[in-house]
Scaffold this active site. Structure first.
Site, short mmCIF file in Angstrom:
data_model
loop_
_atom_site.label_atom_id
_atom_site.label_comp_id
_atom_site.label_asym_id
_atom_site.label_seq_id
_atom_site.Cartn_x
_atom_site.Cartn_y
_atom_site.Cartn_z
N ALA A 163 101.76 8.50 17.29
CA ALA A 163 102.11 7.34 17.19
C ALA A 163 100.94 6.38 17.26
CB ALA A 163 103.41 6.68 18.11
N LYS B 186 103.05 1.81 14.24
CA LYS B 186 102.25 1.50 15.57
C LYS B 186 100.61 1.74 14.78
CE LYS B 186 105.82 3.05 18.09
NZ LYS B 186 107.00 3.36 17.74
N PHE C 238 108.36 10.83 24.56
CA PHE C 238 109.15 9.72 24.32
C PHE C 238 110.32 9.85 24.10
CE2 PHE C 238 110.54 6.20 21.33
CZ PHE C 238 110.25 4.93 22.41
N ASP C 239 111.31 8.66 24.44
CA ASP C 239 112.78 8.59 24.67
C ASP C 239 113.42 9.26 23.39
OD1 ASP C 239 111.56 6.60 26.04
OD2 ASP C 239 113.34 5.48 25.73
N HIS D 191 120.80 0.71 28.08
CA HIS D 191 119.73 -0.67 28.15
C HIS D 191 119.71 -1.38 26.95
CE1 HIS D 191 117.52 2.67 26.32
NE2 HIS D 191 116.36 1.83 26.01
N TYR E 227 110.64 7.58 -8.59
CA TYR E 227 111.46 8.50 -7.52
C TYR E 227 110.56 9.80 -7.07
CZ TYR E 227 115.43 10.57 -5.52
OH TYR E 227 116.53 11.15 -4.46
N ASP F 87 102.58 14.12 18.91
CA ASP F 87 103.39 12.91 18.45
C ASP F 87 102.29 11.84 18.42
OD1 ASP F 87 104.49 10.63 18.68
OD2 ASP F 87 105.97 10.91 20.51
N1 F0G Z 1 106.75 8.43 19.72
C1 F0G Z 1 106.32 7.70 20.57
C2 F0G Z 1 105.20 7.73 21.41
C3 F0G Z 1 106.88 6.12 20.40
O1 F0G Z 1 106.24 5.12 21.08
C4 F0G Z 1 107.82 5.91 19.55
C5 F0G Z 1 108.43 4.56 19.51
C6 F0G Z 1 108.29 6.91 18.72
C7 F0G Z 1 107.80 8.14 18.96
C8 F0G Z 1 109.63 6.74 17.81
O2 F0G Z 1 109.14 6.09 16.49
O3 F0G Z 1 110.38 3.87 16.53
O4 F0G Z 1 108.96 4.61 14.61
O5 F0G Z 1 111.30 5.95 15.46
N2 F0G Z 1 108.28 3.57 20.17
C9 F0G Z 1 108.69 2.35 20.26
C10 F0G Z 1 108.21 1.71 21.42
C11 F0G Z 1 109.92 1.88 19.74
O6 F0G Z 1 108.64 0.30 21.51
O7 F0G Z 1 107.45 1.99 22.26
P1 F0G Z 1 109.97 5.05 15.66
#
Ligand code: F0G
Length: 459
Positions: free
Chosen positions: A217, A258, A124-125, A450, A72, A215
């Site tokens: 990823a 990623k 990102f969204d 979506h 843990y 960010d």
């Molecule tokens: N930042 C970027 C640039 C991303 O592309 C994503 C996720 C996230 C943050 C969030 O990360 O999914 O681990 O919580 N992108 C995926 C996509 C879902 O299909 O582009 P997560």
């Protein structure tokens, strides 16, 4: 004779995928209400919905999983991950989280307050969601070149320094918790940010007293583009470039699904001990204790190994050349795509691909369904469905670009699969004049529609 390029790995384990008939797909997509998210993955032949968590782990990653320490607190696996993050990115402090958006949730709980503004390059969204949820505002400062799919600018992910300075000049620094640099810029088409731009953003931010968040990823893919496109970086290793990139970051949020090539996982990197300490409390509340944060020991071990592999040139060259292979095939067939081809996906310009479908009938979604019907290939709509309704008027928002994203999972498909994808799109392209109608909405959720929207075909 010059030797052709070949993958820098061989295959040790395989997973069967099944082709289907057009009749089967017609029935399945109708049952799925023409929403590709609603399909069973068994009904998909080549799955390009996302490159997130869909890659193939290496033998060394699987071996590392067997050595996972599930304690843990203070697990060996935690320390392996800590060492990898320190070696590769240079962060002294870090917190594990279950994925990227969880890292955003924890870090932004410390840093983002109501009324703040957060500039960045096409947030990102989920990043935008975590900012807006806290009643702060995300301001997009991406360079204008990014919005023209035919412009061949080598670093279309860049921030426009003038736009950024405008934000800094018009808001007190207390209202700007950080600027977010998304590496690579996913929304703009997997487009990279140059080292020159990273340095310029950092210098300007220092001048105005604003912190810098990466960010991260697809940070390694970004470093590959710096090495192959930016003067002065040709002879450096990816790992050297990555270390230089992170000299300019105060914080990092990472979706390890990623570029760390794992199926689940994330983390936050900090240079500032005080912010790290504050974030620890939120990590414990939302994710788990600070030495596992929602990840099992085996997953932290695989992540540490994946960070090392993901920052090797040979791996990245194989990966990015495969994406380019698909992109170039489409260009050869005359199919309109975002250029230059990005790091993780090919983005098809749906408005140019289906010129007769009205925008009210969801052009990129229509193309996505058509590609599925053609060959069982699943992409994702980045268009009007994703753009959602205006929160005040409830009218549909029509974005400038209607895109179908074909995201390529890491080390998963071969170039034969890329050939099938290209041929399927070519067949759709060849009958574009016959495609005049799209879809209407039967049901939608009030936000993020979506994912769950239900549609009906218009005849
Ligand atoms: N930042 C970027 C640039 C991303 O592309 C994503 C996720 C996230 C943050 C969030 O990360 O999914 O681990 O919580 N992108 C995926 C996509 C879902 O299909 O582009 P997560």
């Amino acid at each position: 004779m010059e030797l052709p390029f070949a993958e820098s790995y061989k295959i040790k384990m395989v997973e069967t995928i099944r082709r289907s008939t057009r009749e089967e797909r017609e029935e399945w997509i109708k049952q799925a209400k023409y929403n590709l998210f609603n399909l069973k993955s068994d009904y998909v032949f080549i799955d390009l919905l996302t490159d997130s968590g869909t890659g193939a782990m290496s033998d060394k990653q699987w071996a590392a999983m067997m050595l996972g320490d599930e304690s843990y607190a203070g697990a060996r696996s935690y320390h392996n991950m800590k060492d990898a993050i320190k070696t590769i990115m240079g962060f002294d402090y870090f917190l594990p989280t279950h994925q990227g958006r969880a890292a955003e949730n924890v870090l932004f709980s410390v840093l983002v307050k109501e009324g703040d503004v957060v500039p960045g390059n096409s947030h990102f969204d989920t990043t935008k969601g975590h900012i807006e949820f806290r009643r702060a505002k995300a301001i997009d400062c991406t360079i204008d070149e990014a919005f023209d799919t035919t412009n061949l600018h080598p670093f279309k992910g860049n921030i426009d320094i003038k736009k950024l300075e405008e934000v800094y000049k018009s808001h007190p620094k207390e209202k700007i918790p950080f600027v977010v640099l998304t590496l690579t810029n996913n929304t703009a088409g997997g487009q990279p940010v140059s080292m020159e731009n990273i340095k310029a953003v950092a210098a300007l931010s220092k001048k105005y007293g604003v912190k810098v968040l990466f960010d991260s990823a697809r940070f390694a893919e970004n470093a590959y583009f710096i090495k192959t496109r930016e003067k002065g970086y040709e002879s450096l290793t990816i790992k050297q470039i990555v270390l230089e990139m992170y000299e300019y970051a105060d914080f990092a949020t990472m979706s390890s699904k990623k570029d760390a090539i794992v199926n689940m996982g994330g983390f936050i990197g900090f240079k500032d001990e005080a912010v790290f300490r504050q974030a620890c409390t939120y990590n414990i509340m939302f994710e788990g204790f600070i030495t596992y944060g929602g990840m099992s020991g085996r997953d932290m071990n695989a992540l540490a190994q994946g960070l090392d592999e993901g920052t090797e040139f040979d791996y990245l060259e194989t990966r990015i050349k495969q994406v380019a292979y698909l992109g170039n095939k489409l260009i050869e067939y005359g199919i309109p795509v975002q250029q230059p081809i990005g790091g993780h996906a090919v983005f098809v310009d749906a408005k140019k691909m289906l010129p007769l479908v009205p925008k009210e009938e969801f052009i990129a979604q229509t193309l996505g369904v058509e590609l599925y019907l053609e060959a069982g290939i699943r992409g994702v709509e980045i268009g009007t469905l994703l753009a959602d309704r205006d929160p005040v008027t409830r009218e549909n928002r029509y974005p400038n670009l209607e895109l179908l994203r074909l995201a390529i999972p890491r080390r998963t498909y071969t170039n034969n699969h890329m050939d099938v994808i290209a041929a399927a799109l070519k067949n759709v392209w060849d009958r574009r004049e016959q495609m005049k109608r799209g879809y209407r909405i039967l049901w939608e959720a009030p936000i993020m529609r979506h994912f769950t929207v239900e549609l009906e075909k218009i005849n």
